[in-house]
Design a protein around this motif. Structure first.
Motif, PDB file in Angstrom:
ATOM      1  N   THR A  81       1.912 -70.310 -20.626  1.00  0.00           N
ATOM      2  CA  THR A  81       2.172 -69.053 -19.913  1.00  0.00           C
ATOM      3  C   THR A  81       3.318 -68.258 -20.525  1.00  0.00           C
ATOM      4  O   THR A  81       3.809 -67.299 -19.914  1.00  0.00           O
ATOM      5  CB  THR A  81       2.491 -69.355 -18.436  1.00  0.00           C
ATOM      6  N   TYR A  84       0.603 -63.755 -23.465  1.00  0.00           N
ATOM      7  CA  TYR A  84      -0.821 -63.529 -23.250  1.00  0.00           C
ATOM      8  C   TYR A  84      -1.331 -62.555 -24.318  1.00  0.00           C
ATOM      9  O   TYR A  84      -0.583 -61.706 -24.809  1.00  0.00           O
ATOM     10  CB  TYR A  84      -1.078 -62.950 -21.858  1.00  0.00           C
ATOM     11  N   ASP A 101      -4.407 -66.846 -22.368  1.00  0.00           N
ATOM     12  CA  ASP A 101      -3.013 -67.274 -22.417  1.00  0.00           C
ATOM     13  C   ASP A 101      -2.739 -67.870 -23.796  1.00  0.00           C
ATOM     14  O   ASP A 101      -3.605 -67.867 -24.670  1.00  0.00           O
ATOM     15  CB  ASP A 101      -2.674 -68.234 -21.274  1.00  0.00           C
TER      16      ASP A 101
END
Length: 442
Positions: A81, A84, A101
């Motif tokens: 995370t 992206y 991601d």
């Protein structure tokens, strides 16, 4: 401060961060102890770099592993995370947009059809922008968290300092289309989020080389076989590979008219559009109003009827017209591959794209046979010809890799809008210019 090779301390730090990030990404999870040998960095440098990357939220712990008689070693990985990417495939029948991601997990997808191969610039740009907005809205992701948007397009992509990526797509009627400038002028994304555009064959090639059937190969060619034909050539000294207009090799002087306007191009014989046109001209029963994928399925069914239907009268008999068209197509494609084999001597040739994968394993033996017959013996004996492994959507994955590769090269720091870097001229240039002007030693 710059060293004798012109690299500053900042350059060295960025290079170390990039090396650690890439090793964790491709080979991780790894411990700090394992990172030393695979990166060539000292234990102290590894510790410092890892501490920076953890503090920046780019690297996280991923469990532990027992060590020989000591404390368990903590495993590290790139945090999925931490960033992206959006990948866009401007294909032959639709514009596909996907959000990923950092682990390349697909988070959202949308498609906008292109009716009758309509490559109107405003329509395509509108589809791209709508798709980007849709995948962001679906996930609720803030645009500022994007590392960038990568776009795979047909044609040659040049980069101009004032307009960014400019597309020369002769087969789709695009003449110096400033795609990046058009997208940026819509102001859908912040200026800090860069757009990257490249030929679709190159994005396919990058995906297969990073994650697919090309992994571990130093020299390879990845062929995009769809409505048309393209290729990406990857050699050991060529970062990321180079798209080549493989479909416009001349395979028959004075031959069929190609979409580009020339006569006798490979694409006029081996692309799916041309393949289906030749089947129709030979008397084949091409389904009316069917799209190319459906029509190609019908061609394959005619040439290779299901064995289970053999009991029905005539159902198990191959259509000689369909079989002949496929065999001729395999010969043209094999002959075209021989040029790549003789020129570049690759270890592997990978065939991808929706049509290449749909033709599949039944088509490969004939392609291999013809490629060997038209190639020089030495390089032909050292190349393998296989199908790509990432499926028909690999162009989109490869497009998403474009901002990811830039992120890695920058050591995990966001670079903003790509620009041509200001480079210091090499020392030899100054010396030779001085010599040419009469300032050198006499």
């Amino acid at each position: 401060m710059a060293g004798r090779n012109g690299r500053t301390v900042r350059d060295l730090r960025r290079g170390n961060r990039a090396e650690v990030l890439q090793r964790l990404y491709f080979d991780g999870p790894l411990s700090r102890f394992e990172l030393g040998p695979v990166t060539g960095l000292s234990s102290g440098s590894v510790s410092n770099v890892v501490a920076e990357l953890v503090a920046d939220g780019l690297v996280e712990e991923a469990g532990s592993v027992d060590s020989d008689g000591g404390r368990p070693r903590t495993l590290l990985r790139v945090a999925p995370t931490a960033g992206y990417m959006i990948g866009v495939d401007v294909g032959e029948t639709r514009v596909r947009v996907e959000l990923f991601d950092l682990a390349l997990t697909e988070l959202a997808r949308t498609e906008h059809p292109l009716e009758h191969h309509r490559y109107d610039v405003d329509v395509v740009v509108g589809h791209i922008l709508e798709g980007i907005a849709e995948v962001l809205d679906t996930t609720g992701l803030a645009p500022e968290r994007l590392l960038g948007v990568g776009i795979g397009v047909p044609g040659i992509v040049a980069r101009e300092e004032d307009r960014g990526a400019v597309v020369h797509g002769q087969t789709i009627g695009w003449d110096a289309v400033p795609l990046e400038a058009l997208l940026r002028s819509a102001r859908l994304l912040p200026d800090s989020v860069p757009y990257f555009a490249d030929n679709g064959a190159r994005t396919l090639g990058q995906a297969e080389m990073w994650f697919g059937a090309g992994r571990g190969a130093r020299d390879a060619v990845v062929v995009l076989f769809g409505s048309g034909v393209g290729a990406c050539v990857v050699t050991g000294d060529m970062t990321g590979g180079r798209a080549v207009e493989y479909g416009h090799l001349t395979v028959r002087v004075g031959g069929r008219r190609c979409r580009c306007g020339a006569l006798g191009c490979l694409e006029a014989y081996a692309g799916a559009e041309a393949l289906l046109a030749r089947w129709r001209e030979a008397g084949g029963e091409v389904p009316e109003e069917a799209d190319e994928e459906t029509a190609l399925t019908a061609l394959l069914a005619a040439a290779h009827p299901d064995e289970g239907a053999a009991d029905a009268e005539g159902a198990g008999t191959p259509d000689p017209v369909a079989s002949a068209v496929l065999e001729e197509t395999a010969e043209y494609l094999g002959a075209g591959l021989s040029d790549l084999i003789n020129l570049f001597r690759p270890e592997r040739i990978l065939i991808g794209g929706w049509a290449g994968l749909q033709l599949g394993a039944r088509f490969l033996p004939a392609v291999r046979r013809h490629a060997a017959a038209y190639s020089l013996r030495y390089p032909a004996e050292r190349v393998s010809i296989e199908l790509g492994r990432l499926g028909p959507d690999a162009v989109t994955v490869g497009a998403a890799i474009l901002p990811l590769a830039d992120f890695f090269a920058a050591g995990g720091r966001r670079t903003g809008t790509p620009a041509t870097p200001e480079r210091r001229p090499p020392g030899w240039r100054e010396a030779l210019e001085d010599r040419a002007s009469g300032g050198g030693a006499r």
